[in-house]
Design an enzyme around this catalytic site. Structure first.
Site, PDB file in Angstrom:
ATOM      1  N   HIS A   1     -38.605  15.815 -23.873  1.00 43.31           N
ATOM      2  CA  HIS A   1     -37.655  15.386 -22.826  1.00 43.31           C
ATOM      3  C   HIS A   1     -36.231  15.718 -23.294  1.00 43.31           C
ATOM      4  O   HIS A   1     -35.640  14.987 -24.083  1.00 43.31           O
ATOM      5  CB  HIS A   1     -37.810  13.889 -22.574  1.00 43.31           C
ATOM      6  CG  HIS A   1     -37.250  13.426 -21.263  1.00 43.31           C
ATOM      7  ND1 HIS A   1     -36.284  14.125 -20.570  1.00 43.31           N
ATOM      8  CD2 HIS A   1     -37.538  12.320 -20.507  1.00 43.31           C
ATOM      9  CE1 HIS A   1     -35.992  13.463 -19.447  1.00 43.31           C
ATOM     10  NE2 HIS A   1     -36.737  12.378 -19.381  1.00 43.31           N
TER      11      HIS A   1
ATOM     12  N   TYR B   1     -30.808  11.517 -22.015  1.00 38.27           N
ATOM     13  CA  TYR B   1     -31.414  10.859 -23.167  1.00 38.27           C
ATOM     14  C   TYR B   1     -31.013  11.595 -24.458  1.00 38.27           C
ATOM     15  O   TYR B   1     -30.209  12.517 -24.432  1.00 38.27           O
ATOM     16  CB  TYR B   1     -32.936  10.747 -22.961  1.00 38.27           C
ATOM     17  CG  TYR B   1     -33.243   9.931 -21.714  1.00 38.27           C
ATOM     18  CD1 TYR B   1     -32.671   8.663 -21.547  1.00 38.27           C
ATOM     19  CD2 TYR B   1     -34.031  10.433 -20.687  1.00 38.27           C
ATOM     20  CE1 TYR B   1     -32.900   7.919 -20.396  1.00 38.27           C
ATOM     21  CE2 TYR B   1     -34.259   9.696 -19.530  1.00 38.27           C
ATOM     22  CZ  TYR B   1     -33.690   8.437 -19.394  1.00 38.27           C
ATOM     23  OH  TYR B   1     -33.896   7.701 -18.254  1.00 38.27           O
TER      24      TYR B   1
ATOM     25  N   HIS C   1     -31.786  14.440 -18.418  1.00 48.40           N
ATOM     26  CA  HIS C   1     -31.442  13.117 -17.866  1.00 48.40           C
ATOM     27  C   HIS C   1     -30.631  12.194 -18.764  1.00 48.40           C
ATOM     28  O   HIS C   1     -30.724  10.973 -18.641  1.00 48.40           O
ATOM     29  CB  HIS C   1     -32.715  12.382 -17.412  1.00 48.40           C
ATOM     30  CG  HIS C   1     -33.414  13.092 -16.279  1.00 48.40           C
ATOM     31  ND1 HIS C   1     -34.721  12.906 -15.980  1.00 48.40           N
ATOM     32  CD2 HIS C   1     -32.944  14.001 -15.387  1.00 48.40           C
ATOM     33  CE1 HIS C   1     -35.055  13.666 -14.934  1.00 48.40           C
ATOM     34  NE2 HIS C   1     -33.981  14.344 -14.561  1.00 48.40           N
TER      35      HIS C   1
END
Ligand SMILES: Cc1cc2nc3c(=O)[nH]c(=O)nc-3n(C[C@H](O)[C@H](O)[C@H](O)COP(=O)(O)O)c2cc1C
Length: 371
Positions: free
Chosen positions: A182, A187, A185
């Site tokens: 990931h 993070y 977004h």
């Protein structure tokens, strides 16, 4: 014309992603559902994922924490303990039993957290000590106040890279076909990537190359551990979710896309620029096409797609695969509905993030049950 005689939809044509033979191009996007009590995947996730599996279809599991410092939301699953790995196994088995291909999205949220989610109530970690403004996550049932993070020292960073490596190994142990890192977004990985958050100097900050170093070290470590053909990454250079924007998202996206080429990973999954936050689409003139052109492997796009513009993205060769979030959440048989051009169930936003194991989770009807 009956469905059988209808010409094959571009989204329903087969695609070979490395060693994986996909029978169609409709991917289930990663979606956190906050139903993994105490960070342990639960039996209700077996039915949820099995419902959304089609023979030869690719599913990406929701964001899954890599370590005990990785969480910022209640009840997201983890993959750092034996108990979590064991709990994932029947879920993965259920997807495989129906012929699906299943990647696990692995995440560290970095500063998008607070001491309630951290061991010993310590501060969350990040590349920076700049806090997010105190705010809610915007989830109906979840409100989190953010706290100032602790800036990682240069010496600590390899340990976080190693946590990603171990999480990837655990995902394979749980039976997953691969992992999606990931990097989107707002993070931790994106906190390093973007110049509006990363205020480091020296090895991991400053130049574009230095800001991308952490992400690329994670990709290298994870690829070494489980094989690059089992590794994907999600990026959202154009989004500013979680107050994580960049002054030159196009240059960042292209730099990352080119840098990925040397690893030979399975795919690059990019969130459309029109998705400034993960749920709302808005008009926008920017495009992921330059990233598509810069990257040599499988390219997945996501964000605000429906049947028509998903097909268009494939026909115009802007993507190899299209990931669907909300429509897949509400339509377990989405590929079939697209094939038949059948009406879609509407999603119920209020039930996206509740703890209920059935409502808004496994109770969306299949086409047969409506007819
Ligand atoms: C309920 C929900 C949970 C989500 N959780 C994640 C997540 O865990 N990881 C992630 O990368 N994106 C997450 N997203 C974003 C989706 O993967 C997707 O990019 C977004 O919904 C836009 O696609 P769509 O228009 O097809 O829904 C989430 C979206 C929704 C609606």
């Amino acid at each position: 014309m009956s469905a059988k005689e209808a010409p094959t939809l571009p989204l329903l044509t087969p695609y070979k992603m490395g060693n994986f033979n996909l029978s169609h191009r409709i991917v289930m996007a990663p979606m956190g559902r906050l139903r993994s009590y105490n960070n342990v995947p639960q039996p209700h996730a077996i039915l949820y994922h099995s419902q959304r599996t089609s023979e030869g279809g690719l599913l990406i599991a929701e964001s899954t924490g890599i370590s005990d410092t990785a969480q910022g939301y209640p009840n997201i699953p983890g993959i750092w303990t034996k108990e979590q790995v064991e709990a994932w196994k029947p879920i993965v088995d259920a997807v495989h039993a129906k012929g699906g291909i299943f990647f696990c999205q692995i995440v560290h949220v970095g500063r998008v957290s607070n001491p309630d989610f951290q061991p010993n109530r310590q501060a969350p970690i990040s590349c920076t000590d700049k806090p997010l403004s105190p705010q809610s996550h915007g989830f109906d049932s979840v409100t989190t106040k953010f706290r100032a993070p602790r800036r990682l020292t240069t010496d600590e960073i390899p340990h976080i890279v190693n946590d990603f490596r171990i999480a990837a190994r655990n995902a394979i142990e749980a039976g997953f076909d691969g992992v999606e890192i990931h990097g989107a977004h707002g993070y931790l990985i994106e906190q390093f990537l973007k110049d509006q958050v990363n205020d480091r100097i020296y090895k991991y900050g400053g130049s574009l190359k230095n800001r991308c170093r952490f992400a690329l070290e994670v990709i290298e470590a994870v690829s070494e551990e489980i094989g690059a053909e089992r590794v994907g990454i999600r990026l959202s250079p154009f989004a500013d979710y979680n107050e994580c924007g960049d002054s030159d998202p196009e240059a960042l996206g292209i730099y990352m896309a080119k840098s990925l080429n040397k690893f030979g990973i399975a795919y690059c999954h990019v969130v459309e620029p029109r998705m400034k936050n993960p749920e709302e689409k808005s008009e926008c003139s920017q495009s992921v096409v330059p990233m598509r052109k810069a990257f040599n492997g499988t390219f997945i796009v996501a964000g605000g797609y429906d049947r028509e513009d998903g097909n268009k993205a494939i026909v115009e060769n802007r993507a190899d695969l299209v990931a669907y979030g909300r429509w897949f959440l509400a339509n377990p048989d989405l590929p079939k509905r697209f094939q038949l051009n059948a009406p879609l169930n509407k999603y119920d936003r209020k039930l996206f993030y509740t703890t209920n194991s059935i409502y808004g989770y496994t109770d969306y009807p299949f086409l047969e049950t409506i007819a």
